[in-house]
Scaffold this motif. Structure first.
Motif, PDB file in Angstrom:
ATOM      1  N   LEU A 153       5.172   6.667 -14.161  1.00 50.64           N
ATOM      2  CA  LEU A 153       5.981   5.822 -13.291  1.00 50.64           C
ATOM      3  C   LEU A 153       5.262   4.551 -12.882  1.00 50.64           C
ATOM      4  CD1 LEU A 153       8.367   5.508 -11.101  1.00 50.64           C
ATOM      5  CD2 LEU A 153       6.814   6.765  -9.605  1.00 50.64           C
ATOM      6  N   MET A 154       6.036   3.463 -12.744  1.00 47.56           N
ATOM      7  CA  MET A 154       5.581   2.206 -12.166  1.00 47.56           C
ATOM      8  C   MET A 154       6.574   1.827 -11.068  1.00 47.56           C
ATOM      9  SD  MET A 154       6.396  -1.243 -11.819  1.00 47.56           S
ATOM     10  CE  MET A 154       7.766  -1.301 -12.932  1.00 47.56           C
ATOM     11  N   LYS A 155       6.066   1.554  -9.859  1.00 49.52           N
ATOM     12  CA  LYS A 155       6.900   1.081  -8.750  1.00 49.52           C
ATOM     13  C   LYS A 155       6.445  -0.321  -8.373  1.00 49.52           C
ATOM     14  CE  LYS A 155       7.918   5.508  -6.513  1.00 49.52           C
ATOM     15  NZ  LYS A 155       9.364   5.598  -6.537  1.00 49.52           N
ATOM     16  N   GLU A 156       7.403  -1.151  -7.947  1.00 50.10           N
ATOM     17  CA  GLU A 156       7.099  -2.516  -7.546  1.00 50.10           C
ATOM     18  C   GLU A 156       7.851  -2.826  -6.256  1.00 50.10           C
ATOM     19  OE1 GLU A 156       7.281  -6.938  -9.556  1.00 50.10           O
ATOM     20  OE2 GLU A 156       8.786  -5.467 -10.156  1.00 50.10           O
ATOM     21  N   LEU A 157       7.137  -3.351  -5.276  1.00 50.52           N
ATOM     22  CA  LEU A 157       7.765  -3.745  -4.017  1.00 50.52           C
ATOM     23  C   LEU A 157       8.823  -4.800  -4.277  1.00 50.52           C
ATOM     24  CD1 LEU A 157       7.828  -3.670  -0.889  1.00 50.52           C
ATOM     25  CD2 LEU A 157       6.091  -5.493  -0.954  1.00 50.52           C
ATOM     26  N   TRP A 158      10.003  -4.596  -3.726  1.00 50.45           N
ATOM     27  CA  TRP A 158      11.095  -5.560  -3.853  1.00 50.45           C
ATOM     28  C   TRP A 158      11.296  -6.294  -2.534  1.00 50.45           C
ATOM     29  CZ3 TRP A 158      13.311  -7.317  -8.112  1.00 50.45           C
ATOM     30  CH2 TRP A 158      14.493  -8.048  -8.000  1.00 50.45           C
ATOM     31  N   ALA A 159      11.387  -5.522  -1.426  1.00 53.90           N
ATOM     32  CA  ALA A 159      11.606  -6.114  -0.105  1.00 53.90           C
ATOM     33  C   ALA A 159      11.161  -5.110   0.953  1.00 53.90           C
ATOM     34  CB  ALA A 159      13.079  -6.458   0.087  1.00 53.90           C
TER      35      ALA A 159
ATOM     36  N   ALA B  19       0.834  -1.209   0.000  1.00 58.65           N
ATOM     37  CA  ALA B  19       0.000   0.000   0.000  1.00 58.65           C
ATOM     38  C   ALA B  19       0.871   1.262   0.000  1.00 58.65           C
ATOM     39  CB  ALA B  19      -0.932  -0.006   1.212  1.00 58.65           C
ATOM     40  N   LYS B  20       1.974   1.237   0.730  1.00 65.14           N
ATOM     41  CA  LYS B  20       2.892   2.380   0.763  1.00 65.14           C
ATOM     42  C   LYS B  20       3.502   2.621  -0.617  1.00 65.14           C
ATOM     43  CE  LYS B  20       4.817   5.062   3.966  1.00 65.14           C
ATOM     44  NZ  LYS B  20       4.021   6.054   4.688  1.00 65.14           N
ATOM     45  N   VAL B  21       3.899   1.548  -1.284  1.00 64.30           N
ATOM     46  CA  VAL B  21       4.476   1.653  -2.628  1.00 64.30           C
ATOM     47  C   VAL B  21       3.433   2.200  -3.610  1.00 64.30           C
ATOM     48  CG1 VAL B  21       5.433   0.326  -4.564  1.00 64.30           C
ATOM     49  CG2 VAL B  21       6.212  -0.132  -2.218  1.00 64.30           C
ATOM     50  N   GLN B  22       2.208   1.710  -3.537  1.00 62.99           N
ATOM     51  CA  GLN B  22       1.153   2.188  -4.428  1.00 62.99           C
ATOM     52  C   GLN B  22       0.854   3.663  -4.176  1.00 62.99           C
ATOM     53  OE1 GLN B  22      -0.520   0.376  -7.041  1.00 62.99           O
ATOM     54  NE2 GLN B  22      -0.906   2.524  -7.517  1.00 62.99           N
ATOM     55  N   ALA B  23       0.814   4.057  -2.902  1.00 67.72           N
ATOM     56  CA  ALA B  23       0.565   5.461  -2.574  1.00 67.72           C
ATOM     57  C   ALA B  23       1.682   6.351  -3.114  1.00 67.72           C
ATOM     58  CB  ALA B  23       0.427   5.630  -1.060  1.00 67.72           C
ATOM     59  N   ALA B  24       2.920   5.880  -3.026  1.00 65.50           N
ATOM     60  CA  ALA B  24       4.050   6.648  -3.566  1.00 65.50           C
ATOM     61  C   ALA B  24       3.940   6.752  -5.087  1.00 65.50           C
ATOM     62  CB  ALA B  24       5.368   6.003  -3.161  1.00 65.50           C
ATOM     63  N   GLN B  25       3.620   5.652  -5.746  1.00 69.25           N
ATOM     64  CA  GLN B  25       3.453   5.676  -7.204  1.00 69.25           C
ATOM     65  C   GLN B  25       2.377   6.671  -7.600  1.00 69.25           C
ATOM     66  OE1 GLN B  25       3.323   1.934  -9.555  1.00 69.25           O
ATOM     67  NE2 GLN B  25       1.322   2.647 -10.250  1.00 69.25           N
ATOM     68  N   ASP B  26       1.258   6.632  -6.927  1.00 72.81           N
ATOM     69  CA  ASP B  26       0.155   7.550  -7.240  1.00 72.81           C
ATOM     70  C   ASP B  26       0.571   9.007  -7.049  1.00 72.81           C
ATOM     71  OD1 ASP B  26      -1.375   5.293  -7.758  1.00 72.81           O
ATOM     72  OD2 ASP B  26      -2.494   5.414  -5.872  1.00 72.81           O
ATOM     73  N   ALA B  27       1.265   9.290  -5.960  1.00 76.85           N
ATOM     74  CA  ALA B  27       1.697  10.662  -5.691  1.00 76.85           C
ATOM     75  C   ALA B  27       2.669  11.143  -6.764  1.00 76.85           C
ATOM     76  CB  ALA B  27       2.331  10.758  -4.304  1.00 76.85           C
ATOM     77  N   TRP B  28       3.676  10.324  -7.092  1.00 77.69           N
ATOM     78  CA  TRP B  28       4.660  10.725  -8.099  1.00 77.69           C
ATOM     79  C   TRP B  28       4.009  10.901  -9.465  1.00 77.69           C
ATOM     80  CZ3 TRP B  28      10.207  11.215  -8.161  1.00 77.69           C
ATOM     81  CH2 TRP B  28      10.761  11.283  -6.879  1.00 77.69           C
ATOM     82  N   ASN B  29       3.043  10.070  -9.802  1.00 78.61           N
ATOM     83  CA  ASN B  29       2.368  10.217 -11.096  1.00 78.61           C
ATOM     84  C   ASN B  29       1.489  11.466 -11.154  1.00 78.61           C
ATOM     85  OD1 ASN B  29       3.466   8.172 -12.686  1.00 78.61           O
ATOM     86  ND2 ASN B  29       2.109   6.637 -11.803  1.00 78.61           N
ATOM     87  N   SER B  30       1.203  12.075 -10.020  1.00 79.71           N
ATOM     88  CA  SER B  30       0.479  13.352 -10.022  1.00 79.71           C
ATOM     89  C   SER B  30       1.372  14.482 -10.541  1.00 79.71           C
ATOM     90  CB  SER B  30      -0.009  13.701  -8.609  1.00 79.71           C
ATOM     91  OG  SER B  30       1.053  14.193  -7.807  1.00 79.71           O
ATOM     92  N   ARG B  31       2.681  14.284 -10.483  1.00 80.49           N
ATOM     93  CA  ARG B  31       3.681  15.292 -10.871  1.00 80.49           C
ATOM     94  C   ARG B  31       3.460  16.615 -10.125  1.00 80.49           C
ATOM     95  NH1 ARG B  31       3.086  13.497 -17.024  1.00 80.49           N
ATOM     96  NH2 ARG B  31       1.028  14.220 -16.537  1.00 80.49           N
ATOM     97  N   ASP B  32       3.030  16.504  -8.882  1.00 83.98           N
ATOM     98  CA  ASP B  32       2.783  17.662  -8.018  1.00 83.98           C
ATOM     99  C   ASP B  32       3.847  17.669  -6.918  1.00 83.98           C
ATOM    100  OD1 ASP B  32       1.941  19.514  -6.123  1.00 83.98           O
ATOM    101  OD2 ASP B  32      -0.128  18.794  -6.083  1.00 83.98           O
ATOM    102  N   PRO B  33       4.887  18.513  -7.043  1.00 83.19           N
ATOM    103  CA  PRO B  33       5.962  18.524  -6.045  1.00 83.19           C
ATOM    104  C   PRO B  33       5.472  18.760  -4.618  1.00 83.19           C
ATOM    105  CG  PRO B  33       6.610  19.783  -7.967  1.00 83.19           C
ATOM    106  CD  PRO B  33       5.149  19.451  -8.132  1.00 83.19           C
ATOM    107  N   GLU B  34       4.459  19.588  -4.446  1.00 81.01           N
ATOM    108  CA  GLU B  34       3.918  19.847  -3.104  1.00 81.01           C
ATOM    109  C   GLU B  34       3.331  18.572  -2.506  1.00 81.01           C
ATOM    110  OE1 GLU B  34       3.912  22.704  -1.289  1.00 81.01           O
ATOM    111  OE2 GLU B  34       4.965  23.858  -2.827  1.00 81.01           O
ATOM    112  N   ARG B  35       2.544  17.855  -3.278  1.00 80.55           N
ATOM    113  CA  ARG B  35       1.923  16.609  -2.811  1.00 80.55           C
ATOM    114  C   ARG B  35       2.985  15.568  -2.491  1.00 80.55           C
ATOM    115  NH1 ARG B  35      -2.043  12.569  -6.314  1.00 80.55           N
ATOM    116  NH2 ARG B  35      -1.983  10.872  -4.795  1.00 80.55           N
ATOM    117  N   VAL B  36       3.938  15.389  -3.387  1.00 82.60           N
ATOM    118  CA  VAL B  36       4.981  14.387  -3.187  1.00 82.60           C
ATOM    119  C   VAL B  36       5.802  14.712  -1.949  1.00 82.60           C
ATOM    120  CG1 VAL B  36       7.051  13.334  -4.178  1.00 82.60           C
ATOM    121  CG2 VAL B  36       5.054  13.756  -5.626  1.00 82.60           C
TER     122      VAL B  36
END
Length: 137
Positions: A72-78, A16-33
């Protein structure tokens, strides 16, 4: 909100943390990120070293001015305790319409409130054609 997910992480909360980060970065909103990071967060991004939210916002503003149509696409590694590692790919084009795919790994460390206090990113870029894109807006 990204910080609502706090360590210690389980597989479910790490994903869930990885997905939330992906969503935030794909917003391309520096304030949100930037809200996902501690006020004094330390970053290594390629060969650039940053500290603090203001530096992160400035970096992301410049990044997305150069990296157009970023996706962007992020994938949990560990994961373990308060740390998560991800692999990622993102695609973007420059002002001359040359497309790139950037590949990398990130290692994240979080404080007790779920804010990222450290981010280490290693990234490589590959030229691609528009027809080879995997990620679309």
């Amino acid at each position: 909100m990204i910080s609502a997910i706090r360590p210690p992480f389980t597989e479910e909360t790490a994903r869930a943390k990885v997905q939330a980060a992906q969503d935030a970065w794909n917003s391309r909103d520096p304030e949100r990120v930037a809200l996902a990071y501690t006020e004094d967060s330390q970053w290594r991004n390629r060969d650039i070293f940053l500290q603090g939210r203001d530096a992160i916002k400035a970096f992301l503003t410049a990044k997305w001015a150069k990296e157009l149509d970023y996706r962007l696409m992020k994938e949990l590694w560990a994961f373990h305790g308060n740390r998560i590692s991800v692999r990622f790919e993102y695609e973007w084009r420059n002002a001359e319409n040359q497309w790139y795919r950037s590949h990398g790994n990130e290692h994240w460390e979080f404080d007790d409130d779920g804010l990222m206090r450290r981010r280490d990113a290693s990234i490589n870029d590959t030229l691609i054609s528009e027809s080879d894109r995997r990620y679309r807006n």
